[in-house]
Scaffold this active site. Structure first.
Site, PDB file in Angstrom:
ATOM      1  N   SER A 152      75.851  27.910  35.377  1.00 42.50           N
ATOM      2  CA  SER A 152      74.814  29.147  35.184  1.00 42.50           C
ATOM      3  C   SER A 152      74.949  29.937  36.898  1.00 42.50           C
ATOM      4  CB  SER A 152      73.461  28.322  34.916  1.00 42.50           C
ATOM      5  OG  SER A 152      73.455  27.569  35.947  1.00 42.50           O
ATOM      6  N   ASP A 396      62.754  27.652  40.189  1.00 41.74           N
ATOM      7  CA  ASP A 396      64.287  27.597  39.582  1.00 41.74           C
ATOM      8  C   ASP A 396      63.920  28.399  40.538  1.00 41.74           C
ATOM      9  OD1 ASP A 396      66.516  28.566  39.502  1.00 41.74           O
ATOM     10  OD2 ASP A 396      66.547  29.710  37.679  1.00 41.74           O
ATOM     11  N   HIS A 399      69.409  29.703  40.515  1.00 42.85           N
ATOM     12  CA  HIS A 399      69.778  31.653  40.610  1.00 42.85           C
ATOM     13  C   HIS A 399      69.410  32.059  40.835  1.00 42.85           C
ATOM     14  CE1 HIS A 399      70.333  27.998  36.569  1.00 42.85           C
ATOM     15  NE2 HIS A 399      71.484  28.635  36.304  1.00 42.85           N
TER      16      HIS A 399
END
Length: 428
Positions: A152, A396, A399
């Site tokens: 990802s 998060d 990312h």
């Protein structure tokens, strides 16, 4: 070399946070009109800060500080991976309004994150400033297929590239599976195809089930290239590969169909492997297969180095967060020794193949080294400003926001493509 669990754990990210606070000095002798104008400007700016989406759509400025044009000594060798983040108020090439493909999970401005983190530009020491030029990129890759084979985080880079290129041409989504893990976009005017091939490890792997439920464990075959990647090599000309984060869990390692060890399993009669060794072996298998595949159409393969996570005061599921508001200096780079070791192992494998390619001549290989640069950007993660119903309340810090410093990865990608531009176009 085996290491224990604690030595591979998340690094201690606590440290001083030097916030640069500019000092504004109002010069004597100014007229009342100038004072009123300044006050109105400050009030207007404050209004923007309370409306993130409006602030996100700021007009792009044209100036840049003089010291940003070139940094370092004249005799310093240019190294795109070694530099510093400097202030740049021109704004990004795209916004959440001008990029229709931006995923909600990376659209940090829309969900309340203050946008100061976009006002920084990566400037390598001793180099001219690297800029992304969408039209030039599309001209170089005209008629080609570029694929990202990654997890990802690698998908994050593809999403950045889509946003950058969509400022010149709106891409058409021609394929996507049910989970959008395998996606294909086409830029018709340039006959350019952009693909995402989901792979956690670059090599073949399967999830382990416990009592009928999928567990956070895998059987990894270190000597077999990921089957879906292998099946697409016949139509890929440029490949960007990366992998690291999924290795940081309990995984069982196989070679020749036999169990040779594990990561974080602590089981009797099973050799405990460290994460770095497992990642290096998997990358070696991938590169060997890419180099020796006779049916491959690959002209250029790029290995993007690992990037750190920036959780502070805990991990992703123990209350860890990433709330910094500015980059940290090089001396405060927030990265652990394991991440540096992974980055060094990745570069070692690329250099090994580069030496062998002298006698092969079929596929060029380069490194896109972003580890150092991203270690200084704990301020540019989605953090709490992301949208996932099943992970509500978690941050998060892995990312990267769009737009953001991850766009720099594609600036470095473009610099490599410029190097091979003529060769790419002359090969049919």
């Amino acid at each position: 070399m085996a290491i224990d669990r604690e030595s591979a754990a998340s690094p201690n990210l606590h440290g001083r946070n030097h916030i640069r606070t500019p000092t504004h000095v109002f010069p004597d002798g100014r007229t009342l009109a100038v004072m009123l104008t300044a006050v109105l400007f400050i009030l207007l700016l404050s209004t923007y800060q309370y409306h993130p989406e409006t602030f996100y759509n700021y007009p792009m400025r044209t100036h840049i500080f003089a010291q940003e044009a070139k940094i370092g000594h004249e005799d310093e060798v240019c190294n795109l991976s070694n530099g510093t983040w400097v202030r740049d108020f021109r704004g990004p090439i795209y916004t959440n309004i001008t990029c229709p493909t931006m995923p909600d999970t990376k659209n940090c401005g829309r969900y309340g994150k203050q946008m100061d983190y976009v006002h920084w530009k990566w400037v390598p020491y001793g180099c001219d400033m690297v800029r992304f030029e969408p039209q030039l990129f599309l001209n170089i890759v005209r008629g080609k297929t570029l694929a990202f084979a990654a997890d990802s985080v690698g998908r994050n880079q593809m999403e950045s590239l889509l946003c950058l290129l969509s400022q010149v041409e709106t891409p058409n989504k021609v394929y996507g599976d049910t989970q959008d893990k395998f996606v294909t976009w086409h830029f018709r005017s340039h006959n350019f195809t952009l693909m995402a091939l989901w792979t956690k490890f670059l090599v073949e792997a399967s999830e382990i089930e416990v009592n009928g439920t999928v567990a956070a464990m895998h059987n990894i075959h270190l000597d077999k290239l990921d089957a879906r990647l292998a099946a697409n090599l016949h139509k890929i000309n440029i490949l960007v590969i990366s992998s690291s984060r999924w290795f940081f869990m309990q995984n069982y390692l196989y070679e020749g169909g036999k169990l040779i060890g594990c990561i974080y399993c602590s089981e009797d009669n099973i050799t405990n492997f460290d994460v770095v060794t497992a990642i290096q072996r998997a990358l070696r298998t991938a590169l060997n297969n890419l180099t020796n595949n006779q049916e491959s159409e690959l002209q250029l393969t790029l290995v993007r180095t690992t990037t750190p996570v920036h959780f502070e005061n805990g991990t992703w599921n123990t209350g860890g967060h990433c709330e910094r508001t500015e980059p940290v200096g090089k001396g405060e780079a927030m990265i652990g020794t394991v991440d540096w070791a992974i980055r060094d192992a990745q570069i070692e494998e690329v250099k090994r193949v580069q030496k062998g390619s002298i006698h092969n001549g079929r596929m060029d290989i380069e490194i896109v080294d972003v580890t150092n640069a991203m270690s200084m950007r704990p301020d540019a993660h989605p953090g709490i400003h992301w949208v996932r119903k099943w992970t509500k309340g978690y941050n998060d810090c892995t990312h990267w926001c769009l737009p953001g410093p991850i766009d720099m990865w594609n600036e470095l990608l473009l610099s490599v493509l410029k190097k091979y531009g003529k060769d790419l176009q002359n090969h049919h």
